[in-house]
Design a protein around this motif. Structure first.
Motif, PDB file in Angstrom:
ATOM      1  N   ALA A 184       1.516 -12.886   5.635  1.00 50.02           N
ATOM      2  CA  ALA A 184       0.751 -13.914   6.124  1.00 50.02           C
ATOM      3  C   ALA A 184      -0.842 -13.751   5.888  1.00 50.02           C
ATOM      4  O   ALA A 184      -1.414 -15.026   5.709  1.00 50.02           O
ATOM      5  CB  ALA A 184       1.137 -13.778   7.582  1.00 50.02           C
ATOM      6  N   GLU A 185      -1.452 -12.639   6.114  1.00 51.45           N
ATOM      7  CA  GLU A 185      -2.884 -12.695   6.101  1.00 51.45           C
ATOM      8  C   GLU A 185      -3.104 -13.015   4.454  1.00 51.45           C
ATOM      9  O   GLU A 185      -4.214 -13.675   4.236  1.00 51.45           O
ATOM     10  CB  GLU A 185      -3.141 -11.141   6.376  1.00 51.45           C
ATOM     11  N   ALA A 186      -2.117 -12.338   3.599  1.00 53.01           N
ATOM     12  CA  ALA A 186      -2.536 -12.472   2.119  1.00 53.01           C
ATOM     13  C   ALA A 186      -2.535 -13.935   1.729  1.00 53.01           C
ATOM     14  O   ALA A 186      -3.482 -14.629   0.977  1.00 53.01           O
ATOM     15  CB  ALA A 186      -1.283 -11.727   1.251  1.00 53.01           C
ATOM     16  N   GLU A 187      -1.762 -14.647   2.396  1.00 52.64           N
ATOM     17  CA  GLU A 187      -1.449 -16.101   1.928  1.00 52.64           C
ATOM     18  C   GLU A 187      -2.590 -17.075   2.362  1.00 52.64           C
ATOM     19  O   GLU A 187      -2.998 -18.080   1.788  1.00 52.64           O
ATOM     20  CB  GLU A 187      -0.167 -16.782   2.553  1.00 52.64           C
ATOM     21  N   MET A 188      -3.102 -16.426   3.740  1.00 49.56           N
ATOM     22  CA  MET A 188      -4.391 -17.319   4.202  1.00 49.56           C
ATOM     23  C   MET A 188      -5.599 -17.023   3.313  1.00 49.56           C
ATOM     24  O   MET A 188      -6.436 -17.887   3.507  1.00 49.56           O
ATOM     25  CB  MET A 188      -4.667 -16.801   5.816  1.00 49.56           C
ATOM     26  N   VAL A 189      -5.421 -16.011   2.443  1.00 48.29           N
ATOM     27  CA  VAL A 189      -6.668 -15.971   1.557  1.00 48.29           C
ATOM     28  C   VAL A 189      -6.442 -16.102   0.237  1.00 48.29           C
ATOM     29  O   VAL A 189      -6.994 -15.666  -0.690  1.00 48.29           O
ATOM     30  CB  VAL A 189      -7.376 -14.516   1.664  1.00 48.29           C
ATOM     31  N   SER A 190      -5.078 -16.725  -0.088  1.00 49.71           N
ATOM     32  CA  SER A 190      -4.760 -16.997  -1.329  1.00 49.71           C
ATOM     33  C   SER A 190      -4.655 -16.007  -2.200  1.00 49.71           C
ATOM     34  O   SER A 190      -5.062 -15.835  -3.671  1.00 49.71           O
ATOM     35  CB  SER A 190      -5.916 -18.113  -2.056  1.00 49.71           C
ATOM     36  N   ALA A 191      -4.130 -14.706  -1.593  1.00 51.80           N
ATOM     37  CA  ALA A 191      -3.825 -13.438  -2.640  1.00 51.80           C
ATOM     38  C   ALA A 191      -2.274 -13.340  -2.586  1.00 51.80           C
ATOM     39  O   ALA A 191      -1.673 -13.835  -1.532  1.00 51.80           O
ATOM     40  CB  ALA A 191      -4.597 -12.330  -1.768  1.00 51.80           C
ATOM     41  N   GLU A 192      -2.122 -12.402  -3.562  1.00 58.25           N
ATOM     42  CA  GLU A 192      -0.742 -12.286  -3.804  1.00 58.25           C
ATOM     43  C   GLU A 192      -0.483 -10.615  -3.595  1.00 58.25           C
ATOM     44  O   GLU A 192      -1.099  -9.714  -4.414  1.00 58.25           O
ATOM     45  CB  GLU A 192      -0.202 -12.451  -5.330  1.00 58.25           C
ATOM     46  N   LEU A 193       0.349 -10.315  -2.713  1.00 54.65           N
ATOM     47  CA  LEU A 193       0.497  -8.720  -2.544  1.00 54.65           C
ATOM     48  C   LEU A 193       1.357  -8.310  -3.619  1.00 54.65           C
ATOM     49  O   LEU A 193       2.479  -8.868  -3.954  1.00 54.65           O
ATOM     50  CB  LEU A 193       1.220  -8.495  -1.292  1.00 54.65           C
ATOM     51  N   PRO A 194       1.044  -7.222  -4.382  1.00 54.35           N
ATOM     52  CA  PRO A 194       1.938  -6.623  -5.324  1.00 54.35           C
ATOM     53  C   PRO A 194       2.954  -5.733  -4.994  1.00 54.35           C
ATOM     54  O   PRO A 194       3.321  -4.627  -5.235  1.00 54.35           O
ATOM     55  CB  PRO A 194       0.864  -5.763  -6.250  1.00 54.35           C
ATOM     56  N   VAL A 195       4.017  -6.201  -3.922  1.00 57.36           N
ATOM     57  CA  VAL A 195       4.966  -5.593  -3.434  1.00 57.36           C
ATOM     58  C   VAL A 195       6.415  -6.311  -3.941  1.00 57.36           C
ATOM     59  O   VAL A 195       6.436  -7.283  -3.723  1.00 57.36           O
ATOM     60  CB  VAL A 195       4.796  -5.509  -2.048  1.00 57.36           C
ATOM     61  N   ASP A 196       7.019  -5.496  -4.503  1.00 57.13           N
ATOM     62  CA  ASP A 196       8.471  -5.727  -4.898  1.00 57.13           C
ATOM     63  C   ASP A 196       9.616  -5.170  -4.065  1.00 57.13           C
ATOM     64  O   ASP A 196      10.486  -5.692  -4.044  1.00 57.13           O
ATOM     65  CB  ASP A 196       8.554  -5.483  -6.529  1.00 57.13           C
ATOM     66  N   THR A 197       9.217  -4.220  -3.361  1.00 59.62           N
ATOM     67  CA  THR A 197      10.265  -3.317  -2.573  1.00 59.62           C
ATOM     68  C   THR A 197       9.780  -2.781  -1.282  1.00 59.62           C
ATOM     69  O   THR A 197       8.418  -2.326  -1.602  1.00 59.62           O
ATOM     70  CB  THR A 197      10.851  -2.071  -3.215  1.00 59.62           C
ATOM     71  N   VAL A 198      10.499  -2.726  -0.296  1.00 59.20           N
ATOM     72  CA  VAL A 198       9.877  -2.059   0.953  1.00 59.20           C
ATOM     73  C   VAL A 198      11.036  -1.184   1.453  1.00 59.20           C
ATOM     74  O   VAL A 198      12.077  -1.193   0.884  1.00 59.20           O
ATOM     75  CB  VAL A 198       9.745  -3.210   2.101  1.00 59.20           C
ATOM     76  N   MET A 199      10.627  -0.089   2.384  1.00 60.16           N
ATOM     77  CA  MET A 199      11.504   0.660   3.068  1.00 60.16           C
ATOM     78  C   MET A 199      11.148   0.961   4.414  1.00 60.16           C
ATOM     79  O   MET A 199      10.066   1.035   4.769  1.00 60.16           O
ATOM     80  CB  MET A 199      11.581   2.051   2.313  1.00 60.16           C
ATOM     81  N   CYS A 200      11.897   0.605   5.184  1.00 68.76           N
ATOM     82  CA  CYS A 200      11.974   0.705   6.912  1.00 68.76           C
ATOM     83  C   CYS A 200      12.306   2.416   7.081  1.00 68.76           C
ATOM     84  O   CYS A 200      13.365   2.923   6.968  1.00 68.76           O
ATOM     85  CB  CYS A 200      12.851   0.028   7.535  1.00 68.76           C
TER      86      CYS A 200
END
Length: 333
Positions: A114-130
């Motif tokens: 959400a924060e990235a979209e507010m500043v028109s940025a793209e997170l270079p994230v393709d995978t996550v782990m919990c």
């Protein structure tokens, strides 16, 4: 961007990866896009858990910081601090090419997105782990899976709970022995894909991280359903598998294995279900009971996990394409 059918959920703990980015955020509330990030910490780790680079910053959210009694941050402390837009490039440098890791990753990822979209940025994230799900798979015998409980179990000292940097450092120290235990027990790591879209105007939006079961139940299987499982024979790609509540593995881990093997996960039990995994001998409710009523075969989770390593090939379903007759013209009225 890969299609949904091409994405992969989970991987064996012994499989090499590209490294981890352990992240923790403190926020002014619980709703991404409305509440804001007030502090952030991100640690880039090698695949075996050694820290390679880091980022930490308080952030000026431009709004009331919210639960000061939790994170200890006041408006006066945050005034004049960098904004998310000021640190997003450094954050992307830590995240690039790594799996984002957090304790309840859905929370941290949704706020960062959400924060990235507010500043028109793209997170270079393709995978996550919990790491909550990972700890649950290891069945450590703990009363709960809170970060402080895991820290005490692994002998890691937590100095300032709910401080982004301290929480991230604690999680990074926990991750290394947890990965070793996962490999020793031949567990699968809950490494899940995340997706984003680039719109015609160039804007990037990050899709919501949905629970795996909700996603998997809607995924089309590339193989035709070969029918019901027969005792003494192997599983066949395309078989529809349902999971009862009475199983010894987490549902997420079993769904990962189902998808990886080319089986179909279903959240319903009917005459098209090939197999129900259930550890109860005589289930009186739930999917095990439904399987008994319908005559659907059942396997214990231990037996199922043995079978899933030797699934045989099924009949692939060809993609349907309709070609327009040559020379045909269509007019819209």
């Amino acid at each position: 961007m890969s299609s949904t059918a091409e994405r992969r959920w989970g991987r064996p703990a012994g499989t090499d990866g590209a490294g981890w980015a352990v992240v923790d955020v403190e926020t002014s509330g619980f709703r991404p896009g409305q509440a804001r990030v007030v502090s952030i910490a991100a640690l880039a780790l090698s695949d075996d858990g050694n820290v390679e680079k880091s980022l930490y910053s308080l952030l000026d959210p431009g709004v009331d910081p919210g639960p000061t009694h939790v994170h200890g941050l006041t408006s006066e402390m945050l005034a004049g601090q960098p904004t998310f837009g000021d640190v997003v490039d450094d954050l992307c440098d830590v995240l690039e090419g790594r799996t984002l890791v957090a304790h309840n990753v859905g929370f941290d990822y949704s706020f960062l997105a959400a924060e990235a979209e507010m500043v028109s940025a793209e997170l270079p994230v393709d995978t996550v782990m919990c790491t909550v799900e990972l700890a649950r798979r290891l069945d450590l015998g703990l009363d709960n899976l809170r970060l402080e409980t895991l820290a005490a179990h692994h002998g890691v000292t937590q100095m300032k709970p709910h401080d982004a940097l301290d929480d991230a450092m604690v999680l990074a120290q926990i991750l290394k022995p947890v990965l070793v235990v996962a490999q020793e027990r031949r567990k699968w790591l809950p490494v899940h894909p995340v997706t984003r879209r680039r719109w015609p105007n160039g804007r990037v939006t990050h899709d919501e991280l949905l629970p795996l079961k909700a996603t998997a139940a809607r995924l089309p299987c590339p193989y035709a359903n070969p029918g019901t499982f027969v005792e003494g024979r192997p599983l066949v790609q395309g078989m529809r598998v349902a999971l009862s509540a009475e199983v010894s593995h987490t549902h997420e881990e079993m769904v990962e294995r189902i998808l990886h093997a080319g089986l179909a996960f279903t959240d319903a039990v009917d005459m098209n279900t090939s197999l129900v995994v259930c550890d109860a001998d005589a289930p009186e409710q739930g999917k095990g009971y439904q399987a008994r009523e319908l005559g659907v075969p059942m396997l214990t989770s231990a037996a199922f996990m043995q079978h899933i390593d030797s699934v045989i090939g099924g009949s692939a379903i060809e993609a349907f394409t309709e070609k327009s007759p040559a020379g045909d013209q269509f007019t819209l009225f």
